[in-house]
Design a protein around this motif. Structure first.
Motif, PDB file in Angstrom:
ATOM      1  N   MET A   1     -25.628  23.374  -1.918  1.00  0.00           N
ATOM      2  CA  MET A   1     -24.098  23.672  -1.908  1.00  0.00           C
ATOM      3  C   MET A   1     -23.874  25.112  -0.946  1.00  0.00           C
ATOM      4  O   MET A   1     -23.025  25.567  -0.241  1.00  0.00           O
ATOM      5  CB  MET A   1     -23.749  23.795  -3.116  1.00  0.00           C
ATOM      6  N   GLN A   2     -25.195  25.818  -1.479  1.00  0.00           N
ATOM      7  CA  GLN A   2     -24.992  27.291  -1.127  1.00  0.00           C
ATOM      8  C   GLN A   2     -25.578  27.486   0.389  1.00  0.00           C
ATOM      9  O   GLN A   2     -24.781  28.054   1.193  1.00  0.00           O
ATOM     10  CB  GLN A   2     -25.983  28.358  -1.798  1.00  0.00           C
ATOM     11  N   ASP A 418     -37.367  16.960  -1.134  1.00  0.00           N
ATOM     12  CA  ASP A 418     -36.488  16.224  -1.868  1.00  0.00           C
ATOM     13  C   ASP A 418     -35.204  17.376  -1.912  1.00  0.00           C
ATOM     14  O   ASP A 418     -34.889  18.152  -2.901  1.00  0.00           O
ATOM     15  CB  ASP A 418     -36.991  16.254  -3.242  1.00  0.00           C
ATOM     16  N   PRO A 419     -34.247  17.051  -0.814  1.00  0.00           N
ATOM     17  CA  PRO A 419     -33.085  17.920  -0.996  1.00  0.00           C
ATOM     18  C   PRO A 419     -32.252  17.944  -2.353  1.00  0.00           C
ATOM     19  O   PRO A 419     -31.684  18.885  -2.714  1.00  0.00           O
ATOM     20  CB  PRO A 419     -32.419  17.597   0.211  1.00  0.00           C
ATOM     21  N   ALA A 420     -31.957  16.573  -2.729  1.00  0.00           N
ATOM     22  CA  ALA A 420     -31.235  16.312  -3.912  1.00  0.00           C
ATOM     23  C   ALA A 420     -31.816  17.011  -5.143  1.00  0.00           C
ATOM     24  O   ALA A 420     -31.138  17.594  -5.632  1.00  0.00           O
ATOM     25  CB  ALA A 420     -30.996  14.907  -3.887  1.00  0.00           C
ATOM     26  N   LYS A 421     -33.168  16.880  -5.224  1.00  0.00           N
ATOM     27  CA  LYS A 421     -33.789  17.362  -6.364  1.00  0.00           C
ATOM     28  C   LYS A 421     -33.617  19.017  -6.402  1.00  0.00           C
ATOM     29  O   LYS A 421     -33.508  19.767  -7.387  1.00  0.00           O
ATOM     30  CB  LYS A 421     -35.191  17.242  -6.375  1.00  0.00           C
ATOM     31  N   GLN A 422     -33.726  19.483  -5.050  1.00  0.00           N
ATOM     32  CA  GLN A 422     -33.753  21.026  -4.801  1.00  0.00           C
ATOM     33  C   GLN A 422     -32.464  21.576  -5.232  1.00  0.00           C
ATOM     34  O   GLN A 422     -32.484  22.424  -5.955  1.00  0.00           O
ATOM     35  CB  GLN A 422     -33.986  21.215  -3.378  1.00  0.00           C
ATOM     36  N   GLN A 423     -31.418  20.610  -4.760  1.00  0.00           N
ATOM     37  CA  GLN A 423     -29.925  21.343  -5.390  1.00  0.00           C
ATOM     38  C   GLN A 423     -29.904  21.270  -6.660  1.00  0.00           C
ATOM     39  O   GLN A 423     -29.088  22.265  -7.158  1.00  0.00           O
ATOM     40  CB  GLN A 423     -29.207  20.390  -4.404  1.00  0.00           C
TER      41      GLN A 423
END
Length: 603
Positions: A1-2, A418-423
């Motif tokens: 998001m950021q 893992d972009p989803a987990k990162q976010q």
């Protein structure tokens, strides 16, 4: 998001910069070159016409006005008619007895430039001269020979010099029973009162309608404002009427039925406006006519017809405002004469609800301290105090984000595949630390309307014109007069006079004065206090932004640079205190450590 927010911000900033630079080079620079070329042609034509012109000025009648057949010098145009002087504390000039026009006027308290030897501002000039500009009054009627025209020479029956308390009374006759008397009065500021009387000594009644007209023959080439309205203006039919010169020439202007109101022609700082009796039904008109190669811009009104029986007379009073658009003075006339919305002659813009209160606050501070520059500083502090709670919360959020930056980087490294987990982990971290990433942009958003409002106020209000600050700053409404290219005047040459190089260095985008450099430095420090961007490319762009905006802001009004630099300094102080409170590393401590050779101390 950021990341998405950062990416959108970068795209917006880059797009805005590209648009500004493109507008400068593709629109403003070509327009300036075109205006300069037109001015050179007009000067050459005027010089040629003056060399071949007769000593007199021929002025054949035109509907609603007239235009000279040849362009002569201003002095020759004035000398072509007998005159009565105008002498007040604010005005100098004369009334032309040919046509009984008010056509020669200087504003004694305003100079063309900040130089003490600069001549006073010229407002009106006689017909026959280049860019003639005047006001005339009269009567119109059907099948009535001998009505006064632009060529009628009036006789002085009372007074010699028009001054406050010393009216000028003129008279003429049509030789067939109609006697026209014109009494012209002037106050100690910029208001003329013209009282026309028609006495019918004939055997039959006549019908006449009064009219008044402000006429400008051609537009001076220094009309170059992009955000300030110049051209036709008035309050007619209960609405503000504004038509810029380009549109006025291309499409003409409206014809409006009105009861009272006012109409005229405005420049950036000056106004020439006709004010009929506020209970009188009039027909106002804005029109453009041609006389040879000259475009004649005219704002006029015609009053209701008056039937004048034999042995009777009729009296008509019209006022003419011809002077500077000083806001308190316009409001004073508006109240005393019951003239609706005269202060709207100042172009407050669509965001008048910001610009007008801001001007009132600046005026208050100015009368308090006597310096508009200091008034701008006090206004900046006031704005900061007004939005302090919101800004403080935003800076706290930015500081917390900078404090957890090592944890953020660790999460980005750990979950880089893992972009989803990162976010998800980032949001969990922000929630745990009570951080809202979106609040960081609020201080900038808050300042945008204030920035626009002050820019507009500095541009449109005459109170800012030639208003000094300190030292080299003698005009807060103009760009910084000093330039880095000759070390701010230490080197004995003017960069603008250097062939080729001078034209480049003197361009707006390369005009770097001391305040532009201060603005760039303060913006750099303020930006450096924010959390670093996660992407190296983004970091470089954000580091480059202060330099980019320094060049963009450099040609703006110096008063605006004072506001923005002072606002940045206050922001830096606020951020510094917060960062010390949260024991977060900051660039100021780093700079102090390097200068003193002592280790940084945080907290």
């Amino acid at each position: 998001m950021q990341d998405n927010n950062n990416r959108n911000t970068i795209i917006f900033v880059i797009a805005a910069v590209v648009i500004l630079i493109g507008y400068q080079f593709l629109v403003l620079d070509p327009a300036t070159k075109k205006r300069n070329a037109e001015l050179a042609q007009q000067r050459a034509a005027a010089a040629s016409a003056q060399a071949n012109a007769p000593k007199g000025v021929a002025a054949p009648g035109l509907p609603g006005g007239s235009a000279a057949t040849a362009v002569v010098s201003r002095g020759q145009a004035a000398a072509a008619s007998p005159r009565a002087p105008i002498a007040t504390e604010a005005l100098a000039g004369s009334v032309s007895l040919r046509g009984a026009r008010i056509d020669d006027l200087y504003l004694k308290n305003y100079r063309t430039t900040v130089e003490k030897t600069s001549p006073p501002v010229e407002l009106l000039r006689p017909e026959g001269a280049q860019n003639a500009y005047f006001a005339e009054f009269g009567w119109t009627g059907s099948n009535l020979p001998g009505l006064p025209t632009a060529d009628t020479v009036w006789q002085v029956v009372e007074g010699s010099t028009l001054a406050p308390g010393k009216p000028l009374v003129l008279r003429t006759s049509n030789g067939q029973g109609l006697t026209f008397t014109r009494k012209i009065e002037v106050d100690d500021k910029f208001m003329f009162t013209v009282t026309d009387t028609v006495a019918n000594t004939g055997a039959t009644s006549v019908t006449l309608a009064p009219y008044a007209s402000v006429q400008r023959q051609g537009i001076p080439n220094d009309r170059r404002n992009q955000i300030v309205h110049e051209g036709a203006i008035g309050w007619l039919g209960g609405e503000l009427r504004q038509v810029k010169y380009a549109k006025w020439l291309k499409e003409g202007g409206p014809t409006v039925s009105s009861t009272g109101g006012w109409t005229g022609i405005t420049d950036k700082y000056w106004l020439t406006a006709l004010i009929p009796d506020q209970k009188e039904a009039i027909q106002g008109q804005y029109r453009v006519t041609k006389s040879g190669s000259t475009d004649i811009y005219e704002a006029n009104f015609v009053g209701r017809p008056h039937i004048i029986p034999a042995g009777k007379q009729v009296v008509q009073t019209t006022r003419l405002f011809a002077g500077a658009k000083v806001v308190p003075l316009l409001k004073d006339y508006q109240a005393k004469l019951a003239v609706e919305r005269l202060d709207l002659a100042v172009d407050w813009g669509n965001f008048w609800f910001i610009t007008r209160p801001m001007f009132m606050l600046l005026e208050f501070f100015f009368h308090l301290v006597g310096n508009f520059g200091i008034a701008i500083l006090l206004l900046t502090v006031t704005v900061k105090l007004l939005f302090f709670p919101l800004a403080n919360k935003s800076y706290e959020s930015l500081t917390k984000m900078k404090k957890v930056q090592p944890q953020v980087e660790a999460l980005r490294t750990k979950f880089k595949d893992d972009p989803a987990k990162q976010q998800q982990e980032l949001m969990a971290l922000y929630q745990k630390e009570k951080i809202n990433p979106l609040t960081g942009c609020l201080p900038m958003l808050v300042q945008i309307p204030v920035f626009y409002g002050l820019y507009k106020v500095l541009t449109v209000t005459i109170e800012m014109r030639h208003a000094p600050f300190f030292g080299w700053i003698q005009d807060l409404s103009a760009k910084d007069p000093l330039s880095i290219w000759n070390l701010f005047g230490l080197l004995p040459y003017n960069p603008a006079t250097v062939p080729v190089i001078g034209s480049v260095l003197n361009s707006d985008l390369l005009h770097l004065g001391p305040l532009a450099l201060l603005y760039g430095l303060t913006m750099f420090l303020s930006t450096a206090m924010n959390p670093p961007q996660p992407d190296p490319v983004q970091q470089k762009i954000f580091q480059f932004m202060p330099l980019m905006f320094m060049f963009i802001m450099a040609p703006f009004a110096v008063g605006l640079l004072i506001y923005w630099s002072w606002s940045n300094i206050l922001t830096i102080l606020q951020q510094y205190v917060i960062m010390r409170r949260f024991k977060v590393d900051n660039p100021i401590d780093q700079i102090i450590a390097k200068l003193t050779g002592k280790p940084k101390e945080v907290g």
